[in-house]
Design an enzyme around this catalytic site. Structure first.
Site, PDB file in Angstrom:
ATOM      1  N   ASP A 130       0.832  -1.208   0.000  1.00 12.36           N
ATOM      2  CA  ASP A 130       0.000   0.000   0.000  1.00 12.36           C
ATOM      3  C   ASP A 130       0.865   1.256   0.000  1.00 12.36           C
ATOM      4  O   ASP A 130       0.543   2.247  -0.657  1.00 12.36           O
ATOM      5  CB  ASP A 130      -0.911   0.009   1.236  1.00 12.36           C
ATOM      6  CG  ASP A 130      -2.042  -0.999   1.122  1.00 12.36           C
ATOM      7  OD1 ASP A 130      -2.177  -1.615   0.052  1.00 12.36           O
ATOM      8  OD2 ASP A 130      -2.780  -1.175   2.109  1.00 12.36           O
ATOM      9  N   LEU A 170     -12.088   7.921  -1.875  1.00 13.89           N
ATOM     10  CA  LEU A 170     -11.854   9.021  -0.942  1.00 13.89           C
ATOM     11  C   LEU A 170     -10.483   9.624  -1.207  1.00 13.89           C
ATOM     12  O   LEU A 170      -9.523   8.904  -1.504  1.00 13.89           O
ATOM     13  CB  LEU A 170     -11.907   8.531   0.511  1.00 13.89           C
ATOM     14  CG  LEU A 170     -13.275   8.138   1.061  1.00 13.89           C
ATOM     15  CD1 LEU A 170     -13.108   7.462   2.423  1.00 13.89           C
ATOM     16  CD2 LEU A 170     -14.180   9.348   1.190  1.00 13.89           C
ATOM     17  N   LYS A 187      -4.801   8.623   6.591  1.00 13.92           N
ATOM     18  CA  LYS A 187      -4.127   7.332   6.529  1.00 13.92           C
ATOM     19  C   LYS A 187      -3.021   7.258   7.583  1.00 13.92           C
ATOM     20  O   LYS A 187      -2.163   8.138   7.660  1.00 13.92           O
ATOM     21  CB  LYS A 187      -3.520   7.115   5.141  1.00 13.92           C
ATOM     22  CG  LYS A 187      -4.531   7.067   4.006  1.00 13.92           C
ATOM     23  CD  LYS A 187      -5.336   5.780   4.006  1.00 13.92           C
ATOM     24  CE  LYS A 187      -4.513   4.596   3.554  1.00 13.92           C
ATOM     25  NZ  LYS A 187      -4.186   4.592   2.124  1.00 13.92           N
ATOM     26  N   CYS A 196      30.034 -19.285  20.846  1.00 11.10           N
ATOM     27  CA  CYS A 196      31.038 -20.062  21.582  1.00 11.10           C
ATOM     28  C   CYS A 196      31.463 -21.340  20.873  1.00 11.10           C
ATOM     29  O   CYS A 196      32.279 -22.101  21.407  1.00 11.10           O
ATOM     30  CB  CYS A 196      30.517 -20.398  22.982  1.00 11.10           C
ATOM     31  SG  CYS A 196      29.114 -21.548  22.981  1.00 11.10           S
ATOM     32  N   LYS A 251     -11.424   3.568   9.400  1.00 12.33           N
ATOM     33  CA  LYS A 251     -11.295   3.137   8.000  1.00 12.33           C
ATOM     34  C   LYS A 251     -10.903   1.657   8.017  1.00 12.33           C
ATOM     35  O   LYS A 251      -9.740   1.311   8.230  1.00 12.33           O
ATOM     36  CB  LYS A 251     -10.256   3.966   7.263  1.00 12.33           C
ATOM     37  CG  LYS A 251     -10.196   3.694   5.775  1.00 12.33           C
ATOM     38  CD  LYS A 251      -9.235   4.655   5.089  1.00 12.33           C
ATOM     39  CE  LYS A 251      -9.258   4.440   3.580  1.00 12.33           C
ATOM     40  NZ  LYS A 251      -8.773   3.100   3.200  1.00 12.33           N
ATOM     41  N   GLU A 281     -18.272  -2.286   4.201  1.00 14.32           N
ATOM     42  CA  GLU A 281     -16.948  -2.889   4.029  1.00 14.32           C
ATOM     43  C   GLU A 281     -17.015  -4.320   4.539  1.00 14.32           C
ATOM     44  O   GLU A 281     -17.425  -4.575   5.680  1.00 14.32           O
ATOM     45  CB  GLU A 281     -15.917  -2.103   4.844  1.00 14.32           C
ATOM     46  CG  GLU A 281     -14.531  -2.115   4.285  1.00 14.32           C
ATOM     47  CD  GLU A 281     -14.354  -1.129   3.144  1.00 14.32           C
ATOM     48  OE1 GLU A 281     -13.344  -1.238   2.436  1.00 14.32           O
ATOM     49  OE2 GLU A 281     -15.220  -0.250   2.958  1.00 14.32           O
ATOM     50  N   GLU A 312     -15.026   8.063  11.801  1.00 14.63           N
ATOM     51  CA  GLU A 312     -15.199   6.613  11.904  1.00 14.63           C
ATOM     52  C   GLU A 312     -13.932   5.914  11.428  1.00 14.63           C
ATOM     53  O   GLU A 312     -13.113   6.507  10.711  1.00 14.63           O
ATOM     54  CB  GLU A 312     -16.415   6.148  11.096  1.00 14.63           C
ATOM     55  CG  GLU A 312     -16.394   6.547   9.642  1.00 14.63           C
ATOM     56  CD  GLU A 312     -17.748   6.364   8.975  1.00 14.63           C
ATOM     57  OE1 GLU A 312     -18.774   6.613   9.628  1.00 14.63           O
ATOM     58  OE2 GLU A 312     -17.771   5.990   7.791  1.00 14.63           O
TER      59      GLU A 312
END
Length: 721
Positions: free
Chosen positions: A35, A85, A343, A440, A116, A177, A114
């Site tokens: 993204d 948006l 974002k 070691c 996302k 969504e 709200e």
């Protein structure tokens, strides 16, 4: 690549890359860009078009909604357009949007905030209260008809009820969504890795890939194979069952309305109330705020509590609440002017896996970790990530040289999700677990047969284990000693000031004066202690009086963390009694069990471990609880969570007060929590207590609990908020 001075060529290049990324993201649910990479390219395209308006055309990605309907499903034309948006990536960009709205209207109206949700945008149409269609967004005008799959998704109501403050309209188009809850998403990615496939980069792609399945075709194929008596029936049945299970795991949150026939509400928030009343899932986290400051508080809160939500979020959506004002502000060709998405920094990015090395921990566990090209994720630069063990490297299928998806969620240790298989060139190579300790050179082996962890058995003198144990003594979860960081721990051992962790708590000023690390040149050949060294000596004095449970944690007993240590301290009250207890007695302690009990017995069975305890005893470390006596234990069986700074109490003091009265102090809130004590800045535990309706006590209520017991404390509990 186009030359920087050739804007037209760079524009064509960006359009091609962005459109290809959209196709992979929206149509194939298999992005090869993160993204963050997509956002960077898209913003470059926007900036280029702003500087050269003559390049803008109707088919530019900046002028259209992302995605298009595939030919796999029948097309569905939305009743009203589904827009994208515009994004804000900083407080300044959010303020600029707010200022534009205020200039347009003369005043800033109330705003609806709200979450996302990182999911798949869908369009639902209900006619006379019954579901007519479920469609993906597509290009905003035409989406894909996935209505058949809705019957397998309990989250999507087949019919609306009539109790929403408004009668159910004859026709309503709802936007929402579809998403995977985080737990189901993680499980799905594990299945993808086991199948040798690239994991989903985010929950949105996982949800899209699940929803956009031709279940009807699968059912038809299965019936045809059954009729033929084919041997593939069992496999097809299994695949169909898995597909239906995934569909049933999907959730829906509604966040908008396209068309509403009948009496319409005046505000978006009122619409949500009506939709919820009809049985549609609406988020209970949406808030109406009066100004930009309220928006910024909402954004900041969920930036901090991003991982307390049951699903993944990648930001906050801010909308003008009043619908009439939304209409006045209007939209561009692709996005409304009355809304914006803030974002958060991306939590999943792509980077190159340069190498896989191993680290030796304080209990000898050898852990592979990824060395990567540095990349910014979740607001910080990351160049290393854990890979847990060699079995996990194989399960994830990562090769050295792979391009990989990397996730960093908040304060969680960065994690490699898996490879971008499509980007392999053939030059990648497999990781081979070392056979000998890199510190070691002792031969490595599992501690026990069947143990997936490989360990260095040289527990006493392996330099890596020694440094990690000394550093652990000072950690916040153990004795919390400021001034004894990793470099200081290395200096104590490398300069011979301490031989092991047993020597740390008895350190003196004379011993530290032998160190170059803890001293500075005072002139004339003399050296004096640094301010940090003086502070370390004071911190060591405090650490010697820490509660017994912290001492037990500091011993680096395998499997013993704060919860088990508190249980042991509460039950036995004395480290000598813990050391003398049988495995059965230890396992019988609530919160311990047989695995931890065996680890404790094994630890005290080693001679040099007991020597560490004796060194601490000689240094004056408190090895027994200071009990209030053998009187009544009014908090027996109760679990208390303490969060924030409680007035009049240190954290250790409050914990000890509960334990002395028989109670258990837990680090997390659950339905089994009896009381949550909150002070200043309580954080997410307070929110969890409210959501689970657990009794909440302030400092005064805590005093009531300690003095008068649980019944009186319930009367003194605070109302949420």
């Amino acid at each position: 690549m186009a030359r920087p001075e050739d804007p037209a060529a760079r524009w064509r290049e960006l359009v091609e890359v962005v459109e290809d990324a959209r196709s992979r993201y929206y149509l194939h649910d298999a992005p090869t860009l993160s993204d963050a990479e997509y956002d960077e390219l898209y913003r470059e395209l926007e900036a280029l078009e702003a500087a050269h308006p003559e390049l803008v055309s109707a088919d530019s990605p900046t002028q259209s909604v992302g995605g298009a309907a595939s030919t796999m499903f029948a097309p569905v034309e939305h009743l009203a357009r589904m827009l994208s948006l515009d994004n804000a990536f900083s407080d300044d960009e959010l303020a600029a949007w707010s200022a534009r709205v205020e200039r347009e209207l003369g005043d800033l109206p109330e705003l609806l905030c709200e979450l996302k949700v990182d999911g798949l945008a869908v369009d639902l149409v209900y006619e006379r209260g019954r579901l007519r269609s479920l469609a993906t967004r597509g290009d905003g005008r035409v989406g894909e008809d996935v209505t058949f799959n809705a019957q397998f998704m309990p989250a999507i109501p087949a019919a609306l009820t009539g109790d929403g403050g408004h009668p159910v309209p004859s026709l309503v188009e709802v936007r929402g969504e579809v998403y995977f809850p985080t737990a189901e998403f993680d499980e799905l990615n594990a299945q993808m890795l086991e199948a040798g496939r690239s994991p989903f980069a985010n929950a949105r792609n996982a949800g899209a890939g699940t929803l956009r399945q031709r279940i009807d075709s699968r059912q038809a194929d299965l019936e045809a194979m059954r009729a033929k008596g084919s041997s593939t029936v069992a496999r097809l049945e299994s695949e169909l069952d898995l597909a239906l299970q995934r569909l049933a795991s999907l959730r829906l949150v509604v966040h908008g309305v396209g068309v509403w026939e009948g009496h319409e509400p005046a505000r978006q928030s009122e619409a949500y109330t009506a939709l919820a009343g009809w049985g549609l899932p609406v988020s209970d986290r949406a808030r109406v705020v009066a100004n930009l400051a309220g928006v910024q508080q909402f954004v900041a809160f969920y930036g901090e509590h991003r991982h307390d939500v049951e699903h993944e979020i990648d930001g906050v959506v801010v909308k003008v609440d009043e619908l009439a004002i939304q209409g006045r502000l209007g939209s561009t060709s692709r996005a409304p002017r009355w809304a914006i998405a803030y974002k958060y920094p991306p939590e999943v990015v792509r980077t190159r896996l340069l190498d896989i090395e191993v680290n030796v921990g304080r209990t000898g566990r050898v852990t592979p970790f990824a060395v990567m090209e540095p990349v910014v994720v979740a607001g910080s630069t990351v160049s290393m990530a854990t890979l847990h063990n060699q079995d996990e490297v194989l399960r994830k299928g990562v090769l050295i040289g792979d391009l990989v998806f990397l996730r960093k969620a908040g304060d969680v240790i960065p994690e490699v999700l898996g490879p971008v298989v499509e980007e392999r060139t053939g030059a990648e190579r497999a990781f081979v677990m070392p056979t000998h300790c890199p510190s070691c050179r002792t031969e490595l082996a599992p501690a026990k047969e069947g143990d997936v962890d490989i360990r260095c058995p040289n527990t006493r003198s392996c330099p890596s284990q020694l440094r990690e144990r000394v550093f652990h003594v000072a950690s916040r979860g153990a004795l919390d000693i400021e001034g004894l960081g990793f470099k200081a721990a290395m200096a104590l051992l490398d300069e011979g000031i301490a031989g092991d962790e047993g020597d740390v708590l008895g350190l003196t000023a004379e011993e530290l004066l032998r160190s170059r690390f803890f001293t500075r040149d005072a002139g004339g050949g003399d050296r004096v202690l640094t301010a940090n060294a003086e502070k370390l000596l004071a911190e060591l004095a405090t650490a010697r009086s820490r509660p017994l449970w912290r001492v037990i944690v500091a011993l680096s007993i395998r499997h013993v963390g704060p919860t088990a240590a508190q249980a042991l301290a509460r039950e036995f009250g004395d480290l000598d009694r813990v050391a003398a207890a049988t495995t059965e007695e230890l396992a019988a302690v609530d919160g311990v069990g047989p695995t931890i009990a065996e680890a404790v017995r094994d630890w005290f069975g080693v001679d040099w471990h007991r020597e560490v305890v004796e060194k601490w005893r000689a240094a004056g470390v408190r090895l027994a609880e200071e009990r209030a006596g053998t009187g009544p234990r009014p908090l027996d069986g109760l679990t208390v969570v303490i969060t924030g700074t409680v007035e009049g109490w240190s954290r250790d003091g409050a914990t000890a007060a509960v334990q002395e009265r028989g109670g258990k102090v837990s680090g997390s809130v659950s339905k089994k929590t009896d009381f949550v004590v909150v002070g200043d800045n309580p954080g997410s535990k307070y929110d969890k207590a409210v959501s689970l309706e657990r009794p909440i006590l302030d400092a005064a209520g805590f005093a009531v609990l300690l003095a008068e017991g649980p019944d009186a404390a319930r009367e003194a509990a605070l109302a949420p908020g």
